[in-house]
Design a protein around this motif. Structure first.
Motif, PDB file in Angstrom:
ATOM      1  N   ILE A  60       0.834  -1.198   0.000  1.00 16.02           N
ATOM      2  CA  ILE A  60       0.000   0.000   0.000  1.00 16.02           C
ATOM      3  C   ILE A  60       0.871   1.250   0.000  1.00 16.02           C
ATOM      4  O   ILE A  60       0.592   2.218  -0.722  1.00 16.02           O
ATOM      5  CB  ILE A  60      -0.952  -0.005   1.204  1.00 16.02           C
ATOM      6  N   ALA A  61       1.944   1.232   0.782  1.00 15.95           N
ATOM      7  CA  ALA A  61       2.856   2.387   0.814  1.00 15.95           C
ATOM      8  C   ALA A  61       3.481   2.614  -0.558  1.00 15.95           C
ATOM      9  O   ALA A  61       3.663   3.772  -0.979  1.00 15.95           O
ATOM     10  CB  ALA A  61       3.948   2.153   1.854  1.00 15.95           C
ATOM     11  N   ARG A  62       3.770   1.534  -1.279  1.00 16.78           N
ATOM     12  CA  ARG A  62       4.352   1.674  -2.612  1.00 16.78           C
ATOM     13  C   ARG A  62       3.377   2.359  -3.566  1.00 16.78           C
ATOM     14  O   ARG A  62       3.758   3.218  -4.360  1.00 16.78           O
ATOM     15  CB  ARG A  62       4.741   0.299  -3.162  1.00 16.78           C
ATOM     16  N   ALA A  63       2.098   1.968  -3.458  1.00 16.33           N
ATOM     17  CA  ALA A  63       1.076   2.614  -4.299  1.00 16.33           C
ATOM     18  C   ALA A  63       0.951   4.092  -3.931  1.00 16.33           C
ATOM     19  O   ALA A  63       0.882   4.962  -4.816  1.00 16.33           O
ATOM     20  CB  ALA A  63      -0.263   1.902  -4.138  1.00 16.33           C
ATOM     21  N   PHE A  64       0.940   4.402  -2.633  1.00 15.68           N
ATOM     22  CA  PHE A  64       0.820   5.792  -2.194  1.00 15.68           C
ATOM     23  C   PHE A  64       2.000   6.630  -2.676  1.00 15.68           C
ATOM     24  O   PHE A  64       1.846   7.824  -2.954  1.00 15.68           O
ATOM     25  CB  PHE A  64       0.722   5.852  -0.663  1.00 15.68           C
ATOM     26  N   ASP A  65       3.180   6.021  -2.776  1.00 11.20           N
ATOM     27  CA  ASP A  65       4.351   6.751  -3.257  1.00 11.20           C
ATOM     28  C   ASP A  65       4.158   7.235  -4.691  1.00 11.20           C
ATOM     29  O   ASP A  65       4.812   8.205  -5.113  1.00 11.20           O
ATOM     30  CB  ASP A  65       5.596   5.863  -3.188  1.00 11.20           C
ATOM     31  N   TYR A  66       3.305   6.566  -5.436  1.00 11.72           N
ATOM     32  CA  TYR A  66       3.055   6.940  -6.837  1.00 11.72           C
ATOM     33  C   TYR A  66       2.024   8.062  -6.976  1.00 11.72           C
ATOM     34  O   TYR A  66       1.886   8.634  -8.058  1.00 11.72           O
ATOM     35  CB  TYR A  66       2.592   5.728  -7.648  1.00 11.72           C
ATOM     36  N   PHE A  67       1.298   8.367  -5.920  1.00 12.76           N
ATOM     37  CA  PHE A  67       0.211   9.344  -6.030  1.00 12.76           C
ATOM     38  C   PHE A  67       0.707  10.693  -6.552  1.00 12.76           C
ATOM     39  O   PHE A  67       0.023  11.352  -7.338  1.00 12.76           O
ATOM     40  CB  PHE A  67      -0.503   9.522  -4.691  1.00 12.76           C
ATOM     41  N   ASP A  68       1.881  11.134  -6.092  1.00  9.71           N
ATOM     42  CA  ASP A  68       2.405  12.420  -6.540  1.00  9.71           C
ATOM     43  C   ASP A  68       2.920  12.378  -7.973  1.00  9.71           C
ATOM     44  O   ASP A  68       3.234  13.426  -8.551  1.00  9.71           O
ATOM     45  CB  ASP A  68       3.526  12.897  -5.613  1.00  9.71           C
ATOM     46  N   LYS A  69       3.005  11.176  -8.548  1.00  5.46           N
ATOM     47  CA  LYS A  69       3.497  11.036  -9.923  1.00  5.46           C
ATOM     48  C   LYS A  69       2.365  10.858 -10.931  1.00  5.46           C
ATOM     49  O   LYS A  69       2.608  10.836 -12.138  1.00  5.46           O
ATOM     50  CB  LYS A  69       4.441   9.829 -10.015  1.00  5.46           C
ATOM     51  N   VAL A  70       1.138  10.728 -10.424  1.00  4.11           N
ATOM     52  CA  VAL A  70      -0.002  10.500 -11.320  1.00  4.11           C
ATOM     53  C   VAL A  70      -0.198  11.714 -12.226  1.00  4.11           C
ATOM     54  O   VAL A  70      -0.210  12.858 -11.767  1.00  4.11           O
ATOM     55  CB  VAL A  70      -1.287  10.224 -10.513  1.00  4.11           C
ATOM     56  N   THR A  71      -0.359  11.462 -13.517  1.00  2.00           N
ATOM     57  CA  THR A  71      -0.566  12.541 -14.490  1.00  2.00           C
ATOM     58  C   THR A  71      -1.998  12.552 -15.027  1.00  2.00           C
ATOM     59  O   THR A  71      -2.492  13.589 -15.457  1.00  2.00           O
ATOM     60  CB  THR A  71       0.412  12.391 -15.661  1.00  2.00           C
ATOM     61  N   VAL A  72      -2.645  11.391 -15.033  1.00  5.94           N
ATOM     62  CA  VAL A  72      -4.044  11.286 -15.466  1.00  5.94           C
ATOM     63  C   VAL A  72      -4.770  10.383 -14.466  1.00  5.94           C
ATOM     64  O   VAL A  72      -4.278   9.305 -14.137  1.00  5.94           O
ATOM     65  CB  VAL A  72      -4.176  10.692 -16.884  1.00  5.94           C
ATOM     66  N   ALA A  73      -5.923  10.834 -13.976  1.00  3.50           N
ATOM     67  CA  ALA A  73      -6.685  10.038 -13.010  1.00  3.50           C
ATOM     68  C   ALA A  73      -8.128   9.895 -13.488  1.00  3.50           C
ATOM     69  O   ALA A  73      -8.680  10.798 -14.126  1.00  3.50           O
ATOM     70  CB  ALA A  73      -6.659  10.700 -11.634  1.00  3.50           C
ATOM     71  N   CYS A  74      -8.728   8.755 -13.163  1.00  5.16           N
ATOM     72  CA  CYS A  74     -10.144   8.524 -13.433  1.00  5.16           C
ATOM     73  C   CYS A  74     -10.858   8.287 -12.110  1.00  5.16           C
ATOM     74  O   CYS A  74     -10.432   7.452 -11.310  1.00  5.16           O
ATOM     75  CB  CYS A  74     -10.333   7.304 -14.336  1.00  5.16           C
ATOM     76  N   VAL A  75     -11.952   9.027 -11.894  1.00  2.00           N
ATOM     77  CA  VAL A  75     -12.699   8.915 -10.650  1.00  2.00           C
ATOM     78  C   VAL A  75     -14.184   8.791 -10.956  1.00  2.00           C
ATOM     79  O   VAL A  75     -14.638   9.096 -12.056  1.00  2.00           O
ATOM     80  CB  VAL A  75     -12.459  10.153  -9.748  1.00  2.00           C
ATOM     81  N   SER A  76     -14.931   8.341  -9.966  1.00  2.00           N
ATOM     82  CA  SER A  76     -16.385   8.275 -10.068  1.00  2.00           C
ATOM     83  C   SER A  76     -17.005   9.216  -9.045  1.00  2.00           C
ATOM     84  O   SER A  76     -16.349   9.631  -8.088  1.00  2.00           O
ATOM     85  CB  SER A  76     -16.879   6.848  -9.823  1.00  2.00           C
ATOM     86  N   ILE A  77     -18.273   9.531  -9.222  1.00  2.00           N
ATOM     87  CA  ILE A  77     -18.989  10.446  -8.331  1.00  2.00           C
ATOM     88  C   ILE A  77     -20.258   9.765  -7.850  1.00  2.00           C
ATOM     89  O   ILE A  77     -20.951   9.103  -8.622  1.00  2.00           O
ATOM     90  CB  ILE A  77     -19.343  11.758  -9.059  1.00  2.00           C
ATOM     91  N   GLY A  78     -20.560   9.938  -6.563  1.00  2.00           N
ATOM     92  CA  GLY A  78     -21.787   9.371  -6.008  1.00  2.00           C
ATOM     93  C   GLY A  78     -22.618  10.414  -5.291  1.00  2.00           C
ATOM     94  O   GLY A  78     -22.077  11.375  -4.734  1.00  2.00           O
ATOM     95  N   SER A  79     -23.928  10.257  -5.337  1.00  2.00           N
ATOM     96  CA  SER A  79     -24.823  11.116  -4.558  1.00  2.00           C
ATOM     97  C   SER A  79     -24.874  10.591  -3.124  1.00  2.00           C
ATOM     98  O   SER A  79     -24.627   9.405  -2.883  1.00  2.00           O
ATOM     99  CB  SER A  79     -26.231  11.112  -5.147  1.00  2.00           C
ATOM    100  N   TRP A  80     -25.230  11.464  -2.187  1.00  2.00           N
ATOM    101  CA  TRP A  80     -25.273  11.045  -0.791  1.00  2.00           C
ATOM    102  C   TRP A  80     -26.602  10.364  -0.499  1.00  2.00           C
ATOM    103  O   TRP A  80     -27.484  10.898   0.156  1.00  2.00           O
ATOM    104  CB  TRP A  80     -25.037  12.235   0.134  1.00  2.00           C
ATOM    105  N   GLU A  81     -26.740   9.142  -1.002  1.00  2.00           N
ATOM    106  CA  GLU A  81     -27.949   8.356  -0.812  1.00  2.00           C
ATOM    107  C   GLU A  81     -27.618   6.886  -1.041  1.00  2.00           C
ATOM    108  O   GLU A  81     -26.609   6.556  -1.672  1.00  2.00           O
ATOM    109  CB  GLU A  81     -29.051   8.811  -1.767  1.00  2.00           C
TER     110      GLU A  81
END
Length: 332
Positions: free
Chosen positions: A195-216
């Motif tokens: 997990i720490a190795r993955a977190f180390d890459y967060f500052d190197k991310v150039t393109v990200a894909c995310v989803s959005i949810g309503s509060w329900e």
């Protein structure tokens, strides 16, 4: 006819104006004038074809209204012809598979060789990864824990593996739940090697894909993981939307920051530093939540559908223009 010959070389054979100038023994400025005249006299017609399921007019309007770098609006299930059996999907429903396919095409254009691609949990991002057919060589990292550790191989972990396989690059999945009972447990997990190795890459991310949810219920994975008391608490703070375990009120302000301390997820400040953050979400039911997240300034591009787009275009005071507030990685 010289104009026709030059136009054929330029538009059909892909030759440059300099190459055409050398062939015909004229200046490149002369070639440019001839090509311009060919367009004016209708000798050359340029036609831009948009896939029938994409709405170019809404896409352009949405991009301009919210200051997005890219906005792609696809036909909502309710606008599409009835499926076999004659039943039309509910008006507030989205089609995550269709959104995912369109997002996969967009991602193929946005990701460049050597980039680091980040994928957050979400049904649409999972469908997007499944629809990927081409990606330049890049590293793929998971940005959030999983909704259910027991289904990791069929969810975001598999999405990361799939994208990395298509790209021929390294995969950095996170084998941990998104939400933990307390901040101490979450912090202990963050220190684990993988997990720490993955977190180390967060500052190197150039393109990200995310989803959005309503509060329900059923529209936000975080909402579904909390207790009734916790849901009521965050609702009292004005929770209207959720993205990668970060909560937002209707104006796009972050609330409930204590929740983030219990989550395995990319921090909001790190998300803001990523040059390109593509949100994939649609449906009338999520429209208000999408608007809230857009106002947060954390998203630069959006893949959505006509049902959500119509609501977003009617909103007053869209708020921050995220793509204009963030530095362009290409210096534009």
């Amino acid at each position: 006819m010289q104009a026709a010959a030059m136009a054929r070389r330029f538009y059909l054979e892909g030759k440059s104006k300099i190459q055409i100038a050398e062939e015909f023994g004229v200046s490149r400025f002369k070639v440019a004038r001839v090509l311009e005249t060919a367009l004016e006299r209708d000798l050359v017609r340029i036609e831009i074809r948009v896939p029938s399921e994409l709405d170019a007019e809404r896409s352009d309007a949405l991009r301009a209204r919210y200051g997005l770098r890219h906005a792609v609006v696809v036909e909502s299930p309710a606008d599409a012809p009835p499926a076999f059996g004659g039943q039309t999907p509910p008006e507030d429903a989205a089609d995550p598979e269709n959104l995912g396919e369109v997002a996969a095409d967009l991602l193929g254009e946005l990701v460049a060789e050597g980039d680091v691609l980040g994928l957050a949990w979400g049904r649409s991002t999972i469908h997007m990864a499944a629809a990927l057919h081409r990606l330049p060589p890049c590293t793929v990292v998971q940005l959030t824990g999983v909704y259910d550790a027991g289904t990791a191989d069929r969810g975001s972990v598999e999405a990361v593996r799939r994208a990395a396989d298509v790209a021929g690059g390294e995969a950095h999945p996170i084998y941990a739940p998104m939400l933990l009972p307390d901040s101490a447990t979450a912090e202990a997990l963050r220190r684990q090697t993988g997990i720490a190795r993955a977190f180390d890459y967060f500052d190197k991310v150039t393109v990200a894909c995310v989803s959005i949810g309503s509060w329900e219920p059923g529209v936000s994975t975080v909402y579904d993981m909390l207790t009734d008391q916790e849901r009521e608490h965050y609702a009292s703070l004005g929770a209207a939307a959720e993205m990668s375990a970060h909560l937002f009120d209707a104006e796009g302000r972050r609330i409930g920051r204590d929740l983030g301390e219990r989550c395995i997820t990319v921090e909001a400040d790190r998300l803001r530093r990523i040059p390109e953050v593509v949100a994939i979400a649609g449906g009338r039911r999520k429209a208000a939540a999408i608007g809230a997240v857009l106002r947060s300034g954390l998203v630069t591009s959006l893949v959505t559908d006509t049902a959500a787009a119509d609501h977003l275009l009617l909103e007053t005071g869209p708020g921050p223009r995220p793509a204009l507030d963030r530095a362009d990685p290409d210096g534009a």
